[in-house]
Enzyme design. Structure first.
Site, PDB file in Angstrom:
ATOM      1  CB  ALA A   1      -2.333   7.218  -3.622  1.00  0.00           C
TER       2      ALA A   1
ATOM      3  CB  SER B   1      -0.934  -0.027   1.214  1.00  0.00           C
ATOM      4  OG  SER B   1      -1.925   0.972   1.096  1.00  0.00           O
ATOM      5  CG  ASN B   2      -0.358   4.629  -1.422  1.00  0.00           C
ATOM      6  OD1 ASN B   2      -1.098   5.367  -0.762  1.00  0.00           O
ATOM      7  ND2 ASN B   2      -0.777   4.008  -2.512  1.00  0.00           N
ATOM      8  CE1 TYR B   3       3.935   5.199   5.693  1.00  0.00           C
ATOM      9  CE2 TYR B   3       5.317   5.689   3.786  1.00  0.00           C
ATOM     10  CZ  TYR B   3       5.144   5.084   5.019  1.00  0.00           C
ATOM     11  OH  TYR B   3       6.158   4.362   5.578  1.00  0.00           O
TER      12      TYR B   3
END
Ligand code: CTP
Length: 407
Positions: free
Chosen positions: A283, A216-218
């Site tokens: 995102a 995943s990402n932030y």
């Protein structure tokens, strides 16, 4: 200016309440019908008789108070008022009332009508209290929650306070509150988004490695949620397709929760045909593990490899398959490389507008509350925005999209 508008004025118990009859007068003079909702503490600071005289309606305080106003009976009056109102103004808003509103508590007419107000109707809040109370983490948290729900917060003014001290915490003057409300009520009618259907994607996606791990990402989802809230406030029907985030759903927005990029596409695609505007603020992970393992992968060797495959591009799927008149807007987050990458995205994905922002991890990017966008339009127009709160940036982005919707 406010002819035909129905305004709920919520007054809570601070010294600034003594100024509210003047606000009622300004609203009435400009043609609005005003129903005052005062807390029990408020009527210790300002007389019910003054408020009912200037508003021409009995002041409502207690949920069970009898209605002498011919609205409805007392049991359902809060529901009727929620439908009746074009806007709710809360001035002054004390720390206690802010806490109740943020928590969804409803033990008086003011907090109850806050919940029954129809989605998308403007809520203007003018906090007033001692400066130290205003700065306390609890009050700031409640303000942030209400802001995220779409309430418009007025900054308290500086000056002498009831405590005898000087500082931040005074309620803005009734004239200033009146002007802010007039502006809020003027914008939905002027908005090209009114009556339009909008899809916003937001947040990160999670791509499963096995049953207990993911890539995943932030992304926090804050930018996408701010856009969805503002579009709804301007009168659009908004579907917000979001990856896992911990944000409240903005008022009037239909939220679809998903995990992966494939799920995000599956959730959004059925609405592509009927939408006027697609804004890709999510995102989305570009890749996903080819075959997520069942259960939990055990560690064996010193190294391991996970084979990744490309995810579908949700924004490009919409943009390349759309009908004439439908708009596609994307984001380009770059750590370096500048506008050229964003421009390439505009062309490659066949977009009408790209919001480009440099990731610096402090004032812009994931999890922070501010953003500095540069808007690139298909016609070559470039608009550089300053560092703004994500709510303000969302407003500016929609301001730039509105003329495109009118074409
Ligand atoms: N987007 C999307 N679906 C994807 C990937 C991106 O809808 N699978 C959308 C995002 O919501 C955003 C824009 O496309 O609006 C970002 O484009 P993208 O090319 O993914 O940006 P980056 O990942 O930053 O590009 P790159 O990895 O090429 O730098």
């Amino acid at each position: 200016m406010l002819t035909g508008k129905n305004i709920l004025l919520g007054i809570s118990g601070g010294i600034a309440a003594y100024k509210t009859p003047q606000l009622v007068r300004l609203l009435k003079k400009s043609g609005a019908d005003v129903q005052v909702l005062a807390t029990e503490s408020a009527v210790r600071f300002v007389s019910e008789l003054s408020l009912s005289t200037v508003s021409g309606r009995p002041v409502l305080t207690d949920i069970f108070s009898a209605d002498g106003n011919g609205h409805d009976n007392a049991r359902t009056m809060h529901i009727t008022l929620g439908e009746w109102a074009d806007a709710l103004v809360i001035a002054p808003a004390t720390a206690n009332t802010l806490a109740k509103l943020a928590a969804g508590m409803c033990d008086d007419m003011l907090s109850l009508c806050f919940l029954t107000l129809r989605p998308g109707k403007p809520v203007l809040v003018a906090p007033a209290m001692d400066g130290h109370m205003y700065d306390s983490p609890s009050v700031q948290r409640n303000l942030a929650m209400l802001k995220a729900q779409g309430c418009r917060m007025m900054e308290p003014e500086s000056g002498s306070l009831a405590s005898g001290q000087c500082g931040l915490g005074r309620m803005p003057e009734p004239e200033t509150i009146f002007e802010a409300l007039t502006e809020m009520l003027a914008s939905p009618e002027a908005s090209a988004l009114c009556g339009k259907t909008v899809i916003v994607t937001a947040g990160p996606t999670r791509e499963k490695i096995d049953d207990v791990r993911f890539l995943s990402n932030y992304s926090s989802g804050k930018m996408g949620f701010a856009i969805a809230a503002e579009a709804a406030r301007r009168g659009a029907t908004v579907r917000l397709v979001t990856g896992p985030v911990s944000l409240p759903t903005p008022p009037g927005v239909e939220r679809l929760d998903v995990e992966s990029a494939v799920e995000m596409l599956d959730a959004a695609q059925p609405f592509f045909d009927a939408c006027d505007l697609f804004i890709g603020a999510a995102a989305v992970a570009d890749y996903r593990p080819e075959t997520p393992a069942e259960g939990k992968i055990k560690k064996n060797d010193a190294e391991m490899e996970i084979r990744l495959v490309r995810n579908p591009d949700i924004l490009a799927t919409f943009a390349t398959g759309r009908k004439p008149g439908q708009l596609a807007v994307g984001f380009a987050l770059e750590t370096a490389g500048g506008l050229d990458y964003a421009r390439k995205k505009l062309v490659d994905k066949q977009l009408d507008l790209v919001a480009f922002n440099i990731y610096d991890g402090r004032t812009t990017g994931f999890e922070v509350d501010t953003n500095a966008l540069t808007l690139l339009a298909r016609d070559g127009n470039v608009t550089e925005l300053p560092l703004l709160s994500k709510e303000e940036a969302a407003g500016k982005l929609l301001d730039a999209i509105e003329p495109l919707l009118r074409r």
